[in-house]
Write an enzyme that holds these catalytic residues in place. Structure first.
Site, PDB file in Angstrom:
ATOM      1  N   LYS A   1       0.867  -1.261   0.042  1.00  0.00           N
ATOM      2  CA  LYS A   1       0.043  -0.031   0.001  1.00  0.00           C
ATOM      3  C   LYS A   1       0.958   1.031  -0.124  1.00  0.00           C
ATOM      4  O   LYS A   1       1.947   1.317   0.274  1.00  0.00           O
ATOM      5  CB  LYS A   1      -0.975   0.051   1.180  1.00  0.00           C
ATOM      6  CG  LYS A   1      -2.264   0.883   1.090  1.00  0.00           C
ATOM      7  CD  LYS A   1      -3.186   0.034   0.180  1.00  0.00           C
ATOM      8  CE  LYS A   1      -4.565   0.709   0.399  1.00  0.00           C
ATOM      9  NZ  LYS A   1      -5.393  -0.568  -0.060  1.00  0.00           N
TER      10      LYS A   1
HETATM   11  N1  GLU Z   1      -7.226   0.020  -3.075  1.00  0.00           N
HETATM   12  C1  GLU Z   1      -7.972  -1.221  -3.216  1.00  0.00           C
HETATM   13  C2  GLU Z   1      -8.044  -2.391  -1.969  1.00  0.00           C
HETATM   14  O1  GLU Z   1      -7.777  -1.879  -0.881  1.00  0.00           O
HETATM   15  C3  GLU Z   1      -7.672  -1.902  -4.480  1.00  0.00           C
HETATM   16  C4  GLU Z   1      -6.209  -2.557  -4.615  1.00  0.00           C
HETATM   17  C5  GLU Z   1      -5.727  -3.056  -5.996  1.00  0.00           C
HETATM   18  O2  GLU Z   1      -6.561  -2.999  -7.031  1.00  0.00           O
HETATM   19  O3  GLU Z   1      -4.541  -3.327  -6.077  1.00  0.00           O
HETATM   20  O4  GLU Z   1      -8.268  -3.330  -2.255  1.00  0.00           O
END
Ligand code: GLU
Length: 419
Positions: free
Chosen positions: A107
């Site tokens: 993240k």
């Molecule tokens: N931000 C989204 C999540 O928390 C998607 C992450 C992604 O598609 O890599 O799952």
């Protein structure tokens, strides 16, 4: 409502530790997954529209690459901090594992209020941040995506910045891009669509028809608004929704398309009005007397200050980490059925996976394909979690972690610890 000492990474560790022990693992089997593999903190200088220089704090944390490249979104929000990004990265690891797509977890985040930045400031901030995390991202290493406060346009800037520095187009470096540069049709709606499938699945298991339920949705960003819209289309009555400015409620059901149009015009819910609609606070929204509560905003929303007042029978976690760990046993005792975030909101990363697969193979699938494959994966993962939770007589969260932790630990054990 939020506790300044709350550390969401502690939340993750407790849940993982519990699952690992139930699985009978020895501490040495799972010691490594308690720590993020790699963390990068950057100071991102931007010349603002007024000529001043503002230095933004940014992060990219890779929790695990045991099952594949690290994967996860980038958040633009004023509350971003290292422990939050760490927790969000770890949740990605277990989310990808529970739906069994070949990724680890990551993240990123920048401490900023994107609503207060001009488009040009946002563009420059994104490009400079991308350049600063460039050494650790890439289609085979770590693939960012949208999260709270970011969108397809921002993903397009990330793709272009990375590509310019490589000297050729690299669409597979980021997912959630605009469709015209390799984005997957349906990716923008995928998280909300997955939450809708999951909500229908849990209701069906309890013999409840979606057409008969009342629903409250906290958060009307990408995930909350699509979830509310799709559930309304399925026949559910959405009686409350909220955004940063507060909530609106109507016992006969809200006009979700009208609310989405209001929000799209740049206004907040505080200025929304319609016959029979009352204005409520975010806390009141969580306590509404509804069958289904869908927290689709941020972490730490259902916590010790309000858990005893939750009236919903089902909670489907569309946000990451909306319920603090100490609330789980309280909700269980109250008979509340909670579908955990790592399962409920996995639809986004599932379609991100389709996007990345297409990008690295120079292929293009259509929306129908993406939506039906998404349903297949979400339904299968739901069945697996539901079955293990029943067999072991544990909550759905514990069930989901039993599956996810096992997959991550077994991958780690198969590879061994290098050298
Ligand atoms: N931000 C989204 C999540 O928390 C998607 C992450 C992604 O598609 O890599 O799952």
């Amino acid at each position: 409502m939020s506790d300044p000492n709350y550390n969401p990474y502690d939340n993750v560790l407790q849940v993982v530790e519990n699952a690992a022990q139930l699985l009978g693992y020895k501490p040495q089997d799972y010691e490594a997954i308690k720590y993020p593999e790699r963390e990068l903190q950057v100071s991102v200088p931007v010349t603002m529209a007024d000529g001043t220089v503002h230095v933004f704090e940014g992060y990219r944390v890779q929790h695990s690459t045991s099952r594949g490249p690290a994967k996860g979104g980038i958040r633009y929000h004023w509350n971003v901090n290292k422990n939050e990004v760490r927790a969000l990265a770890a949740w990605m690891t277990f989310k990808c594992a529970v739906v069994n797509i070949p990724y680890g977890g990551a993240k990123g985040g920048i401490v900023c209020d994107p609503t207060k930045l001009s488009k040009e400031e946002l563009r420059v901030l994104t490009r400079r941040f991308t350049a600063m995390i460039l050494p650790i991202i890439g289609p085979e290493k770590d693939i960012p995506a949208p999260d709270v406060g970011t969108n397809p346009e921002i993903m397009g800037w990330i793709m272009d910045t990375y590509s310019m520095m490589k000297g050729y187009a690299v669409p597979g470096v980021v997912t959630g891009k605009p469709v015209q540069i390799g984005g997957a049709p349906g990716r923008n709606e995928a998280t909300g669509r997955g939450v809708m499938f999951t909500t229908k699945n849990i209701l069906a298991k309890h013999g409840v028809d979606v057409k008969t339920v009342t629903v409250a949705v906290q958060g009307m960003g990408n995930v909350g608004s699509i979830t509310a819209k799709l559930l309304a289309e399925e026949g559910a009555t959405i009686v409350g929704v909220s955004d940063v400015s507060g909530g609106v409620a109507c016992k006969d059901g809200l006009d979700i398309p009208a609310i989405i149009a209001h929000l799209k015009s740049g206004k907040l819910l505080e200025s929304y009005g319609a016959p029979g609609v009352d204005h409520i606070t975010n806390d009141e929204l969580l306590k509404l007397d509804v069958q289904v509560l869908i927290p689709a905003a941020l972490e730490n929303q259902i916590n010790m200050s309000n858990v005893n007042d939750i009236k919903a029978k089902f909670i489907v976690e569309a946000a990451n980490g909306p319920t603090t760990v100490e609330c789980d046993p309280i909700l269980e005792k109250k008979g509340v059925i909670l579908v955990p975030d790592i399962l409920a909101n996995a639809g986004g990363v599932v379609v991100s996976y389709f996007e990345w697969v297409q990008n690295i193979q120079s292929m293009a699938w259509d929306m129908e394909h993406n939506n039906s494959k998404l349903k297949e994966i979400m339904d299968r993962a739901f069945e697996e979690v539901f079955t293990i939770a029943q067999d072991k007589n544990v909550s759905l969260r514990t069930g989901a972690y039993l599956i996810a932790v096992k997959r991550v630990v077994e991958a780690k054990k198969s590879r061994g610890i290098w050298p």
